[in-house]
Design a protein around this motif. Structure first.
Motif: not given
Length: 878
Positions: A218, A190, A345
């Motif tokens: 990511r 992350n 995400s």
RNA sequence: GCCGAUGUGGCGAAAUGGCAGACGCAACGGACUUAAAAUCCGUUGGGCUUAACGGCCCGUGCCGGUUCGAGUCCGGCCAUCGGUACCA
């Protein structure tokens, strides 16, 4: 506020006893070989999940579990056990680092202050920890061994033959780095561009950073991983015999997520082969020679029996095969889709993905069973990280595949029926009658020539055998569990004992441990993804040719083995002395919150197993019995939070009612494992109970001083009193063993109620009561015991050295019992009968009873059920 | 969705298949007190009935089952709370 008169002087006696314990250390447990160690006593290791010493101090949730373990610890000592009851600090962690970033205060200073504060608060509650054994994970004497354990893991591999970790030197392959239990890999993390740092999953909320609310994406980065997946099987198997709540075991099993199934190889269709479903692709050349796909695409499935129903195939968008499969015609669509997916995400990709999306690659595969050409798609409902990153789509028997097929009009073929239909449907055309829902349940194979009519389990076996024969597949097992991402780009954690030379990692010699973090003024993330330790230029350079690893370990590292260090906390030659480890391990009782049901408890089990395999430990599991305490809610029944203004500060409660009342109330609220709301009037009730105990022994004289009450006398208890005493001894002991502290306290209340009004309180009864109550209210009982001893001396003098009272059956039996007389299950009378009455006598008494006669008048007695000492039930009807 | 836990008086809760509500809180009544606090004693699941003693019926989320007997065991629901999330 008017000054409330204290029901008893806890404000004087509690600090007095706490000071005495501090000075005399009655709760210190010597190790084997130490002075004062008694080898004849059995051992008991009772452990709390140690806290992160946050700046805000204790809240009422902490002492709930701590009080429970303290009661058990004190009880076991009275029972003659050598008790290990330690406390320490999970001291590395984010809050201290973030505080450092804001204020420039070094995390070490903040942490030291917080620990001092926590410790003071814990001592004010009167916990009987062996403070000689205190450890802090941020202390170099401790993390030196955390680093040492990391090196053990790094220097070993998991031998699939033996199913054990072994030194890397036993590995005979070419590339040891590819099998180490600690390894380096590029993995997606992350990454928050705005904050310039990597975040843990827990710090990402709704696809945004918890702090600041900035977008998180990511991004692949080079990370240290621990090969916990090698232990998946053992982490499941060795869970079974543990005395843990079944729910927690299940949680761990689900987390590991074992799936039995098969890998199946699908060949890629040669170009130019006619295809019924998608004629457009006909004749289109592959971008690369099809020979590269000689080995086809392998999928993982738990339902190989549905192979005939596979009407399409889906790859994860990130699957590297996609580039090479995609036809020119589909290239743009595929590229667009992959861009769209990578921008999402994780949360968007999972939570919001109710509707299936995907793109056709233009390529086809051959279903190895039916020999049909099936289209190959990419879709984000297939994850790269699980199985092979590719699936066969069986829409008739998988809900996700069904939705996908519906969305894109792919054929749906039923190959499992709830009843056997033999071979009748063998050649049926797909999509003849598309089902409305996917049938996921087991049944019987249909439309599947090789296995038609077989029940699912058998069909799986047979088709798998066939695949093996054909060289097209094999039975295999998959786990949801992923390897453990073990590095963090942070300052306040254990540095890795690793250096880099010529692009290769190597271990720092054990003799150079601990590797202490360099002093820094600036703890902020660098913004480039490089860890803050990169700023310490001098420190980074290990030698002319080598630099240090800049990552640090995650907070879990210390908590993975702190329970071992407690066995031998000051050993500077080994992480734990062998004899001490053999003597104390494993943990007999471990109490903590459910929030650690998976991660901490799984990680710790993993480390334990590695260290066990390598011969450093005597047991393969660390925690024999585990109990989760329930959350304490605010008085309004809501979760305690500043937002609701319903937070209870333990120290406020203690100031008003005393530590003993606080402890007893926390235990009296209800079952330990249950969630329950706080009640201030409940505290008062328990406080009144303790005051009654006080006044049983003490009375106020003319001068207003508390003195030993003249009602305490050396008299024999009456028979009725003996019964109360001995049945309480029995119940309280049983209840503590069962961790049923609320009922144990209720028993002691009954005990006290039975003696509050008597004119002469037998000394022996009081002594028994005080010992029973001592684990719960140690200050009060210590004080009263001492006062009693001033007139009626005993030896040894301290209550903590008394033996736990034994109950005697002879005082429990009664001459008479009150039994219920029932007619057809309803109580109609209660009578007292001699305990020795026989079944026949009881039956006769019941039938002769006036009330019973009244209710059986006009009926025929069919049966009489006699339960001795309980009841007689007369069954009668017309 | 799936998995797990829980559901009993006004409240926190007790009950190896055997008298539901132990113990505590709150409430009410009484004793002590000039008074209050503290303390002590008593009552307290609901309904009906009795002048009274007492008696009867109902009652452990809902529906059904097993049993002489179910808060407890079995099947099916409902609600609340936690965990988890396309794991093929």
């Amino acid at each position: 506020m008017s000054e409330r008169r204290k029901p008893y002087p806890f404000d004087i006696l509690e600090p007095k006893w706490q000071a005495l314990w501090e000075e005399r250390k009655p709760f210190h447990a010597p190790n084997p070989g130490d002075p004062g160690f008694d080898p004849d006593r059995p051992k008991y290791y009772v452990l709390d999940m140690f806290p992160y010493p946050s700046g805000s101090g204790l809240h009422v949730g902490h002492p709930e579990g701590y009080t429970a373990t303290d009661i058990v610890a004190r009880y076991k000592r009275l029972r003659g056990f050598n008790v290990l009851h330690p406390m320490g600090w999970d001291a590395f962690g984010l809050p201290a680092e973030q505080y450092a970033i804001r204020t420039g205060q070094h995390p070490e200073i903040t942490t030291r202050q917080n620990i001092a504060h926590f410790k003071k608060q814990l001592k004010r509650i009167g916990f009987s920890y062996d403070w000689e054994r205190e450890v802090s994970t941020a202390n170099p004497d401790f993390f030196r061994w955390t680093q040492w354990i990391f090196l053990q893991i790094y220097q070993s591999w998991f031998n699939p033959e033996t199913q054990r970790a072994e030194p890397i030197t036993t590995y005979t392959g070419d590339d040891p780095d590819s099998v180490r239990l600690a390894y380096v890999a590029e993995v997606p993390v992350n990454w928050c561009p705005e904050l310039g740092t990597v975040l843990a999953n827990e710090e990402v909320v709704d696809g945004k950073s918890e702090v600041g609310g900035f977008p998180v994406v990511r991004r692949p980065m080079r990370q240290w991983m621990l090969r916990i997946t090698a232990y998946a099987e053992r982490l499941i198997d060795e869970l079974a015999p543990l005395d843990w709540p079944e729910g927690i075991k299940l949680l761990q099993r689900n987390w590991i997520g074992k799936s039995d199934g098969a890998e199946v190889r699908f060949d890629i269709a040669e170009r130019g082969v006619r295809n019924a479903e998608s004629p457009t692709a006909e004749g289109e050349p592959f971008p690369i020679p099809s020979s590269e796909f000689r080995n086809g695409i392998t999928v993982f499935t738990t339902r190989p029996d549905t192979l005939y129903g596979a009407t399409y195939m889906v790859l994860a968008p990130e699957n590297p095969l996609v580039d090479r499969l995609t036809t020119n015609e589909q290239r743009q669509a595929v590229a667009d889709y992959r861009t769209a997916v990578s921008a999402k995400s994780d949360l968007e990709r999972t939570d919001l993905a109710k509707d299936k999306s995907g793109v056709f690659t233009g390529a086809f595969a051959i279903n190895p069973a039916s020999q049909e050409r099936i289209p190959i798609w990419i879709a984000d409902y297939v994850l790269m990280g699980y199985g092979t990153g590719a699936i066969m789509g069986v829409p008739a028997h998988d809900e996700r595949d069904f939705e996908f097929a519906h969305e894109f009009n792919l054929p749906i073929r039923e190959v499992v029926a709830d009843q056997s239909r033999g071979n009748e449907g063998g050649g049926e055309a797909p999509c003849a009658m598309p089902p409305l829902v996917a049938t996921v349940a087991d049944g019987y194979a249909v439309n599947s020539p090789l296995i038609d009519g077989l029940p699912t389990a058998e069909a799986k076996r047979k088709i798998t055998d066939w695949l093996v024969e054909q060289g097209l597949g094999r039975a295999t097992i998959n786990y949801k569990l992923r390897d453990w991402l073990f590095s963090r780009q942070r300052y306040w954690g254990e540095p890795f004992p690793i250096i880099w030379r010529d692009g290769k990692h190597e271990a720092i010699p054990e003799s150079e441990l601990p590797v202490v973090p360099p002093p820094l003024d600036d703890f902020k993330p660098t913004g480039t993804g490089e860890p803050p330790l990169a700023r310490a230029k001098e420190w980074v350079r290990y030698s002319e040719a080598a630099t240090r690893e800049l990552n640090t370990m995650p907070q879990w590292a210390g908590s993975c083995w702190y329970y071992l260090r407690f066995c031998d906390p000051s050993n500077d030659g080994r992480f734990v002395g062998e004899e001490a480890e053999r003597y104390w391990m494993n943990v007999d009782l471990y109490v903590g919150g459910t929030e650690h049901a998976v991660l901490h408890l799984l990680y710790a089990r993993f480390w334990q197993k590695v260290l066990f395999d390598l011969g450093h430990l005597s047991t393969t599991e660390p925690f024999h019995r585990l109990v989760n305490q329930g959350m304490i809610l605010g008085e309004d029944g809501r979760k305690m939070s500043k937002r609701w203004g319903n937070v209870i500060d333990p120290l406020d409660v203690i100031a008003e009612y005393g530590a003993d009342a606080f402890r007893c109330y926390e235990m009296f609220m209800g079952p330990l494992e249950q969630m329950k709301p706080w009640s201030m009037t409940g505290v008062e009730g328990v406080s009144r109970f303790l005051a009654r105990v006080w006044r049983l022994v003490m009375e106020e004289n003319q001068a207003g001083e508390w003195v030993l009450s003249p009602t305490v006398q050396e008299v024999e208890p009456t028979r009725a009193q003996l019964k109360v005493i001995h049945s309480r001894i029995r119940k309280v002991g049983e209840d503590i063993e069962a961790l049923s502290f609320n009922t144990a306290i209720a028993q002691m209340m009954i005990f006290v109620n039975a003696f509050t009004t008597v004119e002469a309180v037998p000394l022996t009864a009081l002594r028994t009561l005080l010992v029973l109550l001592n684990p719960f209210a140690p200050h009060l009982t210590s004080e009263l015991w001492e006062t009693l001893g001033s007139r009626f001396p005993v030896s040894p003098a301290a209550i903590t050295e008394q033996p736990w009272p034994e109950y005697r059956d002879e005082f429990l039996v009664e001459d008479e019992a009150e039994i219920a007389l029932q007619v057809n299950g309803k109580v109609r009378d209660r009578i007292t009968v001699p305990i020795a009455a026989t079944r026949e006598e009881l039956e006769a008494i019941a039938l002769a009873n006036g009330r019973v006669q009244e209710f059986i008048a006009g009926l025929t007695v069919r049966k009489v059920v006699v339960i001795q000492k309980k009841l007689v039930n007369v069954v009668a009807n017309k």
